[in-house]
Scaffold this active site. Structure first.
Site, short mmCIF file in Angstrom:
data_model
loop_
_atom_site.label_atom_id
_atom_site.label_comp_id
_atom_site.label_asym_id
_atom_site.label_seq_id
_atom_site.Cartn_x
_atom_site.Cartn_y
_atom_site.Cartn_z
N CYS A 43 77.86 9.61 -23.36
CA CYS A 43 76.45 9.20 -23.37
C CYS A 43 75.67 9.82 -22.22
CB CYS A 43 76.37 7.68 -23.29
SG CYS A 43 74.69 7.05 -23.20
N CYS A 48 73.59 10.62 -25.32
CA CYS A 48 72.31 9.91 -25.41
C CYS A 48 71.30 10.34 -24.36
CB CYS A 48 72.54 8.40 -25.26
SG CYS A 48 74.04 7.76 -25.98
N LYS A 51 70.22 14.09 -24.42
CA LYS A 51 69.58 14.23 -25.74
C LYS A 51 68.17 13.68 -25.72
CE LYS A 51 69.74 11.03 -28.36
NZ LYS A 51 70.75 10.67 -29.34
N TYR A 186 73.56 11.66 -37.68
CA TYR A 186 72.41 11.54 -36.77
C TYR A 186 72.40 12.62 -35.70
CZ TYR A 186 75.29 9.29 -33.14
OH TYR A 186 76.22 9.02 -32.17
N GLU A 190 69.14 15.04 -35.20
CA GLU A 190 68.48 14.96 -33.90
C GLU A 190 68.37 16.34 -33.26
OE1 GLU A 190 69.55 10.45 -32.32
OE2 GLU A 190 70.90 12.10 -31.82
N THR A 330 76.88 3.38 -27.53
CA THR A 330 77.09 3.05 -26.12
C THR A 330 76.87 1.57 -25.82
OG1 THR A 330 76.57 5.28 -25.36
CG2 THR A 330 76.21 3.49 -23.79
N HIS A 465 47.64 -6.07 -32.86
CA HIS A 465 46.77 -5.08 -33.52
C HIS A 465 46.00 -4.25 -32.49
CE1 HIS A 465 44.33 -3.48 -36.76
NE2 HIS A 465 43.25 -3.74 -36.04
N GLU A 470 53.01 -4.19 -36.33
CA GLU A 470 52.39 -5.36 -36.96
C GLU A 470 52.65 -5.39 -38.46
OE1 GLU A 470 48.03 -5.51 -37.38
OE2 GLU A 470 47.99 -3.48 -36.55
#
Length: 503
Positions: A43, A48, A51, A186, A190, A330, A465, A470
């Site tokens: 990681c 992670c 990245k 993924y 990525e 992780t 908002h 939302e």
């Protein structure tokens, strides 16, 4: 009674191992952690963290190329240029600082950390070989295997010789002009997105029809469309790479696919076709863990077999994280490490059954655009509960960020959202989001799902908002779902989130 040097010995200084080591030391135990390379594991060093740095750079590039002019900014006819070397140095320096922070964390926590290759001698003894070849044996009452995983190269002529893995991505000194990324998970999407946004010509090679096939179809289809729109060239139904050749005259790679197609002139070929646990060979062609000396069971895929409490079949040996192959994230490894330490060493009655829950784990894919997801997909919900018991709410819109863009509406990037409910109370069993901000909005909804929220619980929350999130609390005909709350379900102590009420 046998005496050991340490109460706990942790093999692997990644996120899970570090978390367990420090937590165990906080309970007054004597702990040794052995790491073969740099503290922080995949990681921090090749996963992670770096990245996300690269994703941030790519996001800035997209803003400069696509968004800036729509907001009235004029660059005077000059194009911002990326100094890849400067970016790499800043990223690597940051990672190095993190390595130091982890080392200091060991000192502050009272954990002894050493570096070297580690293998079992018996159930309570390991041998560590340091960088100078010196061998030292250590004993411990309990031993934790937290060695993580590593990228794998599929078979094929020239593949291992001429390709790089996701680890190798972070060693690149220059931005490639043409990049071939192989994989449908993924990591592949990525890194393909990062390279594409930074300016590379990117070819994404998938074995079947699309990437992220295990994700909800609305999300995987949506990302597929956005990648095409962004210029990623997707090669489908290839059955993978058959062969990679190096052109001696140009130093470029030619990639032959099993489908018969050929991609010519690649500067890099990045294999992101899967990972395997660091078990039989902790590092290729070096010391192995020698699990055979302990009798620890390993699955056919070489993952260490554990129960829900991270116990192996050997009483004093435990395992967690990617080496077990459960939920390879992780934060899950960190949570598992802390829970294990509490169960083994805290002495508290409530910790005797401490464990992590692997249900409703929120996660994010740093694709372009990002994906946030928690819970099960629509097909899985129908499989588990039956079509009549499942109700699905969806929304598709352009984020307000793109509202002033002077382009046709169908050309604006889309946000896709899906809330999957099951049972008489419309318990939320899946939330899936593709679009700007999904990475930051999913954490809170993960908490809600862990507590057993229903559609009525979502509706009961006042919308913020104007935000994209939302939409998740205003879907459908607002306030008309069964007025039942799931808040009575406790997520504490690794408890399962409960099942929908079907009758």
């Amino acid at each position: 009674m046998t005496s050991y040097e340490y109460d706990l010995l942790v093999i692997g200084g990644g996120s899970g191992g570090i978390a367990c080591a420090k937590r165990s030391a906080s309970h007054g135990k004597k702990v040794l952690c052995v790491e073969r390379d740099r503290l922080g594991g995949t990681c921090v060093n090749v996963g992670c963290v770096p990245k996300k740095v690269m994703w941030s750079a790519a996001h800035i590039a997209d803003t400069l190329k696509h968004d800036m002019a729509h907001y009235g900014f004029d660059n005077g006819g000059t194009e911002a240029k990326l100094d890849f070397g400067k970016l790499k140095k800043a990223r690597d320096d940051y990672v190095k600082r993190l390595n130091g922070i982890y080392a200091n964390g060991f000192v502050n926590a009272g954990v002894t950390g050493i570096f070297g290759e580690c293998g079992f001698v018996d159930n309570h003894t390991v041998e560590v070989v340091d960088k100078d070849g010196k061998k030292t044996q250590y004993t411990a009452e309990k031993i934790l295997i937290a060695t993580g995983g590593k990228p794998v190269f599929p078979p094929g002529e020239g593949i291992e010789e001429h390709c790089i893995s996701s680890d190798g991505f972070f060693s690149m000194e220059d931005l490639p002009k043409v990049a071939v990324v192989v994989g449908a998970g993924y990591i592949a999407v990525e890194l393909a997105g990062v390279l594409n946004s930074l300016g590379s010509e990117v070819h994404l090679v998938v074995r079947k029809g699309k990437a992220l096939r295990e994700f909800d179809p609305m999300i995987s289809d949506g990302l597929d469309a956005e990648m095409i729109k962004a210029g990623v060239l997707i090669h489908r139904h290839t059955n993978g790479v058959a062969k990679v050749e190096l052109d001696a005259s140009t130093k470029k790679k030619n990639v032959m696919l099993h489908s018969g197609d050929v991609i010519y002139g690649a500067d890099i070929v990045l294999m992101a076709a899967g990972r395997e646990p660091n078990t039989t060979e902790w590092v290729a062609n070096t010391e192995s863990l020698h699990l055979e000396t302990t009798g620890v069971k390993v699955s056919p895929k070489k993952h260490v077999v554990v129960d829900e409490y991270q116990n192996t079949n050997v009483d004093n040996i435990y395992a967690l994280g990617d080496v077990c192959g459960e939920v390879e994230l992780t934060p899950m490894a960190i949570a598992a490490g802390r829970r294990l330490a509490d169960r083994l060493f805290s002495g508290k009655e409530e910790d005797k059954v401490a464990k992590v829950s692997y249900e409703y784990v929120p996660t994010v894919v740093f694709s372009h655009p990002t994906i946030g997801t928690c819970g099960i997909t629509e097909p899985k919900a129908i499989e588990l509960y039956g079509k009549d018991a499942v109700k699905v709410y969806t929304s598709k819109f352009s984020n307000l960020h793109y509202g002033i863009f002077a382009v046709e509406p169908d050309q604006k990037p889309k946000t896709l959202m899906k809330v999957i409910c099951a049972g008489l109370d419309e318990k939320v069993v899946g939330i899936h989001v593709l679009g700007m901000g999904s990475d930051e909005m999913m954490q809170g909804f993960g908490v809600a799902m862990k507590m057993g929220c229903t559609k009525a619980d979502l509706d009961s929350s006042c919308a913020i908002h104007p935000t994209a999130s939302e939409e998740l609390v205003t879907m459908g005909v607002w306030g008309t779902s069964p007025q039942v709350s799931g808040a009575k379900v406790s997520p504490l102590g690794g408890a399962a989130p409960g099942e929908p009420r079907l009758s």
